[in-house]
Scaffold this active site. Structure first.
Site, PDB file in Angstrom:
ATOM      1  N   GLY A 154       3.902   5.274   7.139  1.00  0.00           N
ATOM      2  CA  GLY A 154       3.711   3.946   6.589  1.00  0.00           C
ATOM      3  C   GLY A 154       4.208   3.884   5.154  1.00  0.00           C
ATOM      4  CB  CYS A 155       5.292   1.046   3.077  1.00  0.00           C
ATOM      5  SG  CYS A 155       4.014  -0.156   3.534  1.00  0.00           S
ATOM      6  CE1 TYR A 156       0.436  -0.822  -0.464  1.00  0.00           C
ATOM      7  CE2 TYR A 156      -0.373  -1.388   1.721  1.00  0.00           C
ATOM      8  CZ  TYR A 156      -0.030  -1.772   0.443  1.00  0.00           C
ATOM      9  OH  TYR A 156      -0.158  -3.089   0.063  1.00  0.00           O
ATOM     10  CB  THR A 158       6.073   6.766   1.999  1.00  0.00           C
ATOM     11  OG1 THR A 158       6.293   6.812   3.416  1.00  0.00           O
ATOM     12  CG2 THR A 158       7.263   7.399   1.284  1.00  0.00           C
TER      13      THR A 158
END
Length: 349
Positions: A154-156, A158
């Site tokens: 997920g972006c968060y 990462t």
């Protein structure tokens, strides 16, 4: 070298069109299939004018797709959708050669029970889950290289895992009292119409959401626990910013005894010195340092309290936090230069 033939599932969403943008710059990729059931039979430039000048395949339904001549399928579908679809695709013996790179959360959890806990949905492809590798490129490169299914982070996660994993693995910070405060642009919420994402709701404002219960908590804890080889629990609060894209995570943690800020910096510097996309910097960082690119910048500062360290990390949520990292993983699997298709400078101003 023969070009890699690519299909994109969910091609009309934000991560799908970001994949298209980046893959158009990749010299060894041919985009062969764009699949978007809800927009089938349309040209992609009818939805996105910025793609008018490119010769791209027409959007189609998945039932009309032939994967037998495809090398890589990128999944940009909503959570709880990818599992059954990829299960069906891979059950066809003509598709046994496929590499799957999934951008949803459907294959990120090692334990299907944890997936059900955080996504309130039973895992529908547990046999495939056993084959999946968590695709944090710089950390899991050797496993990704051999993977048939890559679950892109997920972006968060990462933005939090890149700085925290090396520090926990080297026993430099306490596994207790880690606080992650993250702020993201609105594109992280996807393209579906939501009242809370309307201009008048977002503009001139900022809000915290899913406090204490965001789904990425479980994903972050899973990977930090593996790094520490001991259970790690965190506090994580995401916020929505009135900008299109980008994530800045501010991470609060405590050093272990006799560990200095220089030890922290040296660890991160050593870990990422040879990495093109992840860099430790000495200055304060901002979203515009990375927006539009696959770069991640990390900065470390001494906190005000005893043993306190404050880490900031910025990424582009659609690029390093999604589509860019997916392409980086494809490059790893096919033993290509990881920078191919991704040597794009941040957009500034």
């Amino acid at each position: 070298m023969k070009k890699i033939r690519v299909a994109i599932l969910g091609a009309s969403g934000y991560t799908g069109i970001e994949l298209i943008r980046l893959l158009l710059n990749h010299p060894l990729v041919e985009i062969c299939e764009l699949i978007a059931n809800s927009n089938a039979d349309q040209e992609i430039h009818e939805l996105y004018d910025h793609l008018t000048n490119f010769n791209l395949p027409k959007l189609k339904k998945i039932d009309n797709s032939d994967f037998s001549k495809i090398d890589v399928v990128f999944g940009c579908l909503p959570h709880s959708t990818s599992q059954q679809i990829f299960k069906n695709i891979l059950s066809d013996k003509n598709n046994s050669h496929l590499t799957i790179i999934d951008l949803s959360a459907d294959f990120r959890y090692d334990n299907p029970a944890n997936y059900q806990k955080w996504y309130d949905h039973p895992h529908l492809a547990t046999e495939l889950q056993k084959q999946a590798v968590y695709g944090l490129s710089e950390i899991n490169r050797s496993k990704i290289k051999k993977a048939r299914i890559v679950a892109c982070p997920g972006c968060y996660p990462t933005s939090a895992l890149l700085p925290l994993i090396p520090l926990l693995k080297n026993n430099l910070i306490s596994a207790n009292d880690i606080i992650i405060d993250s702020k993201s642009g609105v594109s992280g919420a996807g393209r579906n119409l939501k009242t809370s994402n309307l201009f008048c709701e977002i503009n001139n404002s900022i809000k915290a959401y899913s406090i204490g219960k965001h789904r990425h908590i479980g994903e972050i804890e899973q990977e930090l626990t593996k790094a520490k080889n001991h259970t790690v629990n965190i506090e994580f609060t995401p916020h929505l910013l009135p900008v299109n894209r980008g994530i800045i995570s501010t991470i609060y943690c405590k050093t272990n005894d006799n560990i200095t800020i220089n030890d922290i910096k040296n660890c991160l510097s050593t870990t990422y010195d040879d990495e093109y996309f992840v860099k430790l910097v000495e200055h304060e960082i901002a979203l515009h340092n990375v927006v539009g690119s696959n770069f991640s910048l990390i900065a470390v500062n001494q906190g005000n309290c005893s043993k306190s360290i404050i880490i900031t990390c910025v990424i582009d949520n659609l690029c390093k936090g999604a589509s860019g990292q997916a392409i980086q993983n494809m490059n790893i699997i096919f033993d290509l230069d990881e920078k191919l298709g991704l040597e794009i400078n941040p957009l500034f101003p």
